[in-house]
Enzyme design. Structure first.
Site, PDB file in Angstrom:
ATOM      1  N   SER A 109       0.829  -1.196   0.000  1.00  0.00           N
ATOM      2  CA  SER A 109       0.000   0.000   0.000  1.00  0.00           C
ATOM      3  C   SER A 109       0.873   1.260   0.000  1.00  0.00           C
ATOM      4  O   SER A 109       1.681   1.445  -0.896  1.00  0.00           O
ATOM      5  CB  SER A 109      -0.971  -0.039   1.185  1.00  0.00           C
ATOM      6  OG  SER A 109      -1.972   0.934   1.070  1.00  0.00           O
ATOM      7  N   ASP A 147      -9.609  -2.863  -6.071  1.00  0.00           N
ATOM      8  CA  ASP A 147      -8.758  -1.941  -5.322  1.00  0.00           C
ATOM      9  C   ASP A 147      -8.794  -0.546  -5.936  1.00  0.00           C
ATOM     10  O   ASP A 147      -8.767  -0.397  -7.163  1.00  0.00           O
ATOM     11  CB  ASP A 147      -7.318  -2.474  -5.328  1.00  0.00           C
ATOM     12  CG  ASP A 147      -6.450  -1.892  -4.236  1.00  0.00           C
ATOM     13  OD1 ASP A 147      -6.376  -0.651  -4.127  1.00  0.00           O
ATOM     14  OD2 ASP A 147      -5.831  -2.668  -3.487  1.00  0.00           O
ATOM     15  N   HIS A 187      -8.782  -3.986  -1.401  1.00  0.00           N
ATOM     16  CA  HIS A 187      -7.505  -3.539  -0.840  1.00  0.00           C
ATOM     17  C   HIS A 187      -7.256  -4.189   0.526  1.00  0.00           C
ATOM     18  O   HIS A 187      -8.058  -4.058   1.444  1.00  0.00           O
ATOM     19  CB  HIS A 187      -7.514  -2.017  -0.695  1.00  0.00           C
ATOM     20  CG  HIS A 187      -6.173  -1.429  -0.352  1.00  0.00           C
ATOM     21  ND1 HIS A 187      -5.195  -1.238  -1.289  1.00  0.00           N
ATOM     22  CD2 HIS A 187      -5.650  -0.985   0.820  1.00  0.00           C
ATOM     23  CE1 HIS A 187      -4.131  -0.692  -0.717  1.00  0.00           C
ATOM     24  NE2 HIS A 187      -4.376  -0.539   0.567  1.00  0.00           N
TER      25      HIS A 187
END
Length: 342
Positions: free
Chosen positions: A188, A284, A314
């Site tokens: 991330s 995502d 995500h």
């Protein structure tokens, strides 16, 4: 008669109030069911186990950030048999080093950078992941701590991560690391920071053999997009993304961003960067920017292994680590790392 009419009016009024409350809730539930219908069946779960699926909590200000930081304050347990030591990083913060007994020396290494939108998280949350990589691949893993925004906007956190890479290279002989077999990776926001660290390392001649980018947060311009085509409704949302980039950059995202390394996806010339693995779910928020970066790397002659997981939101690999699809997704990442530096 008047009393009966008054009572009836009261009942009708209460019913109207109840309807005005229930109707929006039911509409919200219906919309959420529609959103979850796109999620792979094995990644859907009860609200008690993964409440973010049913009750999204966007981070949009100081109060919600403080709440999110409290929720993300946990520490995972290192894999059995892996030594975990803590080291000071000159010019940066500190870092954890994970090493399994009998590791080949000199051997490969991974600098890992934790996620959290640049505004929350800490390396202790990745003890399990980092120690398992160290054990399973027989490499040294370094997990860096970095300063968080908004208290410390760019370039503070980025500088801390780059300092950790430089320390890893400087300490390579003492750590038993082959400087030509060093990878940089993260998840991330950590993936975005990793990509930027790799770019600066390339520009300064600091060797990096591989970049491991797990649904990386690469491009602040995603916050300028209005229609995400249904992506980013679970896990990391568009509202959280806009707030996080504003915190990290010290201002709201704009069309132009002149500062090098502030957003890895903005790099104009990716030629010469090391090979990359990029993994992302098709639900995502970062799906489009990840595919765009992978395409630009490939067009510039950089070998790229792009993995797009259907029905994955995500961070689903952390929520559902035991699910077969998520195990395979993670294994793809591990296999790519093993081939590069293991």
């Amino acid at each position: 008669m008047s009393t009966s009419r008054g009572a009836a009016a009261g009942v009708l009024g209460a019913a109207a109030v109840a309807a005005s409350v229930v109707a929006p809730v039911m509409a919200l539930v219906a919309r959420r069911h529609h959103t979850l219908s796109a999620v792979a069946p094995e990644l859907r779960t009860s609200a008690l186990r993964t409440p973010a699926l049913w009750l999204p909590r966007p981070i949009i200000g100081k109060l919600s950030l403080a709440f999110a930081r409290r929720l993300s304050g946990g520490t995972t347990r290192p894999a059995e048999g892996v030594a975990v030591t803590r080291h000071a990083v000159p010019g940066g913060q500190d870092a954890f080093v994970y090493e399994s007994p009998g590791r080949p020396r000199p051997g490969g290494a991974l600098l890992w950078i934790h996620g959290g939108g640049t505004i929350l998280g800490h390396p202790e949350s990745d003890h399990e992941l980092c120690s398992r990589i160290a054990r399973d691949l027989g490499i040294l893993v370094v997990s860096a701590r970095y300063r968080l925004a908004p208290e410390h906007p760019f370039p503070a956190g980025f500088d801390d991560c780059f300092a950790a890479l430089r320390w890893l290279h400087d300490a390579a002989p003492a750590l038993g690391v082959d400087g030509a077999r060093v990878a940089v990776g993260g998840a991330s926001a950590g993936g975005g920071l990793a990509a930027s660290v790799v770019q600066k390392a390339h520009d300064q001649g600091l060797p990096v053999a591989f970049q491991l980018l797990l649904y990386p947060m690469l491009d602040d311009r995603t916050a300028l997009v209005r229609d995400h085509r249904g992506r980013g409704r679970i896990g990391w949302t568009a509202r959280s993304n806009t707030y996080a980039w504003s915190c990290y950059l010290g201002r709201g995202p704009r069309v132009a961003e002149p500062r090098p390394y502030a957003a890895a996806g903005r790099r104009e010339d990716p030629r010469g960067l090391p090979p990359a693995w990029i993994g992302v779910g098709d639900l995502d928020l970062f799906h489009s920017e990840n595919l765009r970066y992978a395409g630009r790397l490939g067009a510039a002659g950089v070998p790229v292994d792009l993995v797009v997981e259907p029905g994955m939101y995500h961070g689903a690999d952390f929520d559902h680590a035991a699910v077969p699809s998520m195990r395979a997704f993670r294994q793809s990442m591990i296999d790519a790392l093993a081939a590069a530096v293991g």
